[in-house]
Write a protein that holds these residues in place. Sequence first.
Motif, PDB file in Angstrom:
ATOM      1  N   GLY A   1      -8.134  -0.523  -1.531  1.00 53.77           N
ATOM      2  CA  GLY A   1      -7.828  -1.877  -2.188  1.00 53.77           C
ATOM      3  C   GLY A   1      -7.349  -2.971  -1.333  1.00 53.77           C
ATOM      4  O   GLY A   1      -7.996  -4.109  -1.352  1.00 53.77           O
ATOM      5  N   ALA A   2      -6.675  -2.805  -0.486  1.00 52.75           N
ATOM      6  CA  ALA A   2      -6.010  -3.778   0.324  1.00 52.75           C
ATOM      7  C   ALA A   2      -7.106  -4.263   1.280  1.00 52.75           C
ATOM      8  O   ALA A   2      -7.110  -5.470   2.028  1.00 52.75           O
ATOM      9  CB  ALA A   2      -4.922  -3.082   1.164  1.00 52.75           C
ATOM     10  N   LEU A   3      -8.050  -3.043   1.818  1.00 50.13           N
ATOM     11  CA  LEU A   3      -9.145  -3.833   2.835  1.00 50.13           C
ATOM     12  C   LEU A   3     -10.046  -4.566   2.159  1.00 50.13           C
ATOM     13  O   LEU A   3     -10.421  -5.791   2.794  1.00 50.13           O
ATOM     14  CB  LEU A   3      -9.782  -2.304   3.264  1.00 50.13           C
ATOM     15  N   ALA A   4     -10.583  -4.348   0.678  1.00 48.08           N
ATOM     16  CA  ALA A   4     -11.244  -5.318   0.187  1.00 48.08           C
ATOM     17  C   ALA A   4     -10.478  -6.602  -0.185  1.00 48.08           C
ATOM     18  O   ALA A   4     -11.035  -7.821   0.197  1.00 48.08           O
ATOM     19  CB  ALA A   4     -11.745  -4.810  -1.325  1.00 48.08           C
TER      20      ALA A   4
ATOM     21  N   VAL B   1       0.895  -1.346   0.009  1.00 49.26           N
ATOM     22  CA  VAL B   1       0.100   0.096   0.033  1.00 49.26           C
ATOM     23  C   VAL B   1       0.810   1.117   0.006  1.00 49.26           C
ATOM     24  O   VAL B   1       1.892   1.469   0.961  1.00 49.26           O
ATOM     25  CB  VAL B   1      -0.857   0.074   1.410  1.00 49.26           C
ATOM     26  N   THR B   2       0.651   2.167  -0.873  1.00 47.08           N
ATOM     27  CA  THR B   2       1.483   3.261  -1.042  1.00 47.08           C
ATOM     28  C   THR B   2       0.799   4.441  -1.059  1.00 47.08           C
ATOM     29  O   THR B   2       1.303   5.760  -0.893  1.00 47.08           O
ATOM     30  CB  THR B   2       2.191   3.511  -2.576  1.00 47.08           C
ATOM     31  N   ASN B   3      -0.577   4.294  -0.748  1.00 43.99           N
ATOM     32  CA  ASN B   3      -1.220   5.814  -0.726  1.00 43.99           C
ATOM     33  C   ASN B   3      -2.705   5.146  -0.186  1.00 43.99           C
ATOM     34  O   ASN B   3      -3.226   4.144  -0.189  1.00 43.99           O
ATOM     35  CB  ASN B   3      -1.448   6.628  -1.747  1.00 43.99           C
ATOM     36  N   ALA B   4      -3.619   6.142   0.009  1.00 40.50           N
ATOM     37  CA  ALA B   4      -4.954   6.046   0.661  1.00 40.50           C
ATOM     38  C   ALA B   4      -5.864   5.471  -0.507  1.00 40.50           C
ATOM     39  O   ALA B   4      -6.556   4.297   0.228  1.00 40.50           O
ATOM     40  CB  ALA B   4      -5.714   7.238   1.084  1.00 40.50           C
TER      41      ALA B   4
ATOM     42  N   ALA C   1      -4.783   7.142   9.609  1.00 37.91           N
ATOM     43  CA  ALA C   1      -6.125   7.031   9.396  1.00 37.91           C
ATOM     44  C   ALA C   1      -6.804   5.946   8.267  1.00 37.91           C
ATOM     45  O   ALA C   1      -7.639   5.255   8.250  1.00 37.91           O
ATOM     46  CB  ALA C   1      -6.966   8.396   9.021  1.00 37.91           C
ATOM     47  N   ALA C   2      -5.810   6.060   7.244  1.00 35.63           N
ATOM     48  CA  ALA C   2      -6.078   5.084   6.021  1.00 35.63           C
ATOM     49  C   ALA C   2      -5.728   3.675   6.349  1.00 35.63           C
ATOM     50  O   ALA C   2      -6.113   2.695   5.946  1.00 35.63           O
ATOM     51  CB  ALA C   2      -5.244   5.416   4.916  1.00 35.63           C
ATOM     52  N   LEU C   3      -4.802   3.414   7.309  1.00 36.24           N
ATOM     53  CA  LEU C   3      -4.511   2.259   7.659  1.00 36.24           C
ATOM     54  C   LEU C   3      -5.137   1.238   8.724  1.00 36.24           C
ATOM     55  O   LEU C   3      -5.278   0.347   8.974  1.00 36.24           O
ATOM     56  CB  LEU C   3      -2.975   2.008   8.114  1.00 36.24           C
ATOM     57  N   LYS C   4      -5.959   2.287   9.569  1.00 32.78           N
ATOM     58  CA  LYS C   4      -6.844   1.738  10.604  1.00 32.78           C
ATOM     59  C   LYS C   4      -7.646   0.694  10.457  1.00 32.78           C
ATOM     60  O   LYS C   4      -7.898  -0.239  11.147  1.00 32.78           O
ATOM     61  CB  LYS C   4      -7.458   2.855  11.396  1.00 32.78           C
ATOM     62  N   PRO C   5      -8.378   0.795   9.201  1.00 30.41           N
ATOM     63  CA  PRO C   5      -9.462  -0.338   9.148  1.00 30.41           C
ATOM     64  C   PRO C   5      -8.601  -1.570   8.529  1.00 30.41           C
ATOM     65  O   PRO C   5      -9.058  -2.768   8.988  1.00 30.41           O
ATOM     66  CB  PRO C   5     -10.164   0.223   7.768  1.00 30.41           C
TER      67      PRO C   5
ATOM     68  N   LEU D   1       2.538  -4.312   3.496  1.00 29.40           N
ATOM     69  CA  LEU D   1       3.594  -3.401   3.481  1.00 29.40           C
ATOM     70  C   LEU D   1       3.195  -1.867   3.246  1.00 29.40           C
ATOM     71  O   LEU D   1       2.495  -1.680   2.145  1.00 29.40           O
ATOM     72  CB  LEU D   1       4.595  -3.941   2.340  1.00 29.40           C
ATOM     73  N   HIS D   2       3.629  -0.849   3.870  1.00 32.24           N
ATOM     74  CA  HIS D   2       2.986   0.314   3.745  1.00 32.24           C
ATOM     75  C   HIS D   2       4.347   1.449   3.693  1.00 32.24           C
ATOM     76  O   HIS D   2       5.231   1.264   4.432  1.00 32.24           O
ATOM     77  CB  HIS D   2       1.892   0.754   4.576  1.00 32.24           C
ATOM     78  N   THR D   3       3.907   2.336   2.653  1.00 34.79           N
ATOM     79  CA  THR D   3       5.169   3.409   2.694  1.00 34.79           C
ATOM     80  C   THR D   3       4.862   4.521   3.389  1.00 34.79           C
ATOM     81  O   THR D   3       3.730   4.646   3.957  1.00 34.79           O
ATOM     82  CB  THR D   3       5.459   3.627   1.072  1.00 34.79           C
TER      83      THR D   3
END
Length: 290
Positions: free
Chosen positions: A35-38, A27-30, A63-67, A55-57
């Motif tokens: 997409g990663a959540l689905a 994951v590189t942006n919100a 906030a985008a990672l919390k779900p 993996l996140h940059t």
Amino acid sequence: MSTQAPLPAGLSADKPAASHRAYVTLVTNADYAMGALALARSIQLSGSTADIVVLHTGGVDDAALKPLLDLGCRLVRTELLDTSDAFNERHARGRLHADAPFTKGRKPAFHSPLDNFCKLRLWQLTDYQACVFIDADALVLKNIDKLFDYPEFSAAPNVYETLRDFHRMNSGVFVAKPALATFAAMLEMLDQPDVFWRRTDQTFLETFFTDWHGLPVTMNLLQYVWFNLPELWDWKQIGVLHYQYEKPWEADHPKSDRLRPLIDLWHAYFTGEAIPDVAALANPAGLNDK
């Protein structure tokens, strides 16, 4: 379960590994966090007990990672690879898309080619014995845990327009065995003077693993197959559906009318509501008698 040890430099995890196998995405942006959540929800619904590693940059905020955290994913922050300024310039978005333009579909504005090389940090995840990487713009439609037993390096062909493409690899789904020696060899090959990886990580991996093993096309079925090669489409057989080019979370993208059934399916997994029995879905027009 493998023995826990600190992750190598460039990676930091929010919690230890809970399995010796992991599905890994980047994951590189919100947008890709959505997409990663689905994707993560689809993996869980497949019945897999493997870890789901995101993996996140630095381009993704908390906030985008919390779900993803709430869903139980293991979050691993990754730094960009330590590549030279010249390499970075050659593979920056504007320069790469000018030198190697995409002519078959439209890459969204949030596409960041240089970030793609962070996929290689998967080989630093040595607290896992085997990993299956899946791009965040994909869904797992049935249990595919058997892929963990496939050899390194296994990937599906890049088929979405013609059967002649079966000889080319798509790096949206692949099987890997983490090893620091492999990662070091990759870095040595990656950033050579004047080297240009036309399709970033995909071209690099196809070159690094010259004898890559082929996965069935159904383990990385690209969305354009829906209208370009409908004879290959069978919902009952699809393991991974990959939304290459235009993304299902984009509003009214250029091919949204042609891909509406696939877009609706993604939104069901994203929200977790009204997820259909995929095997019972209608195949492309005229092929519903499969």
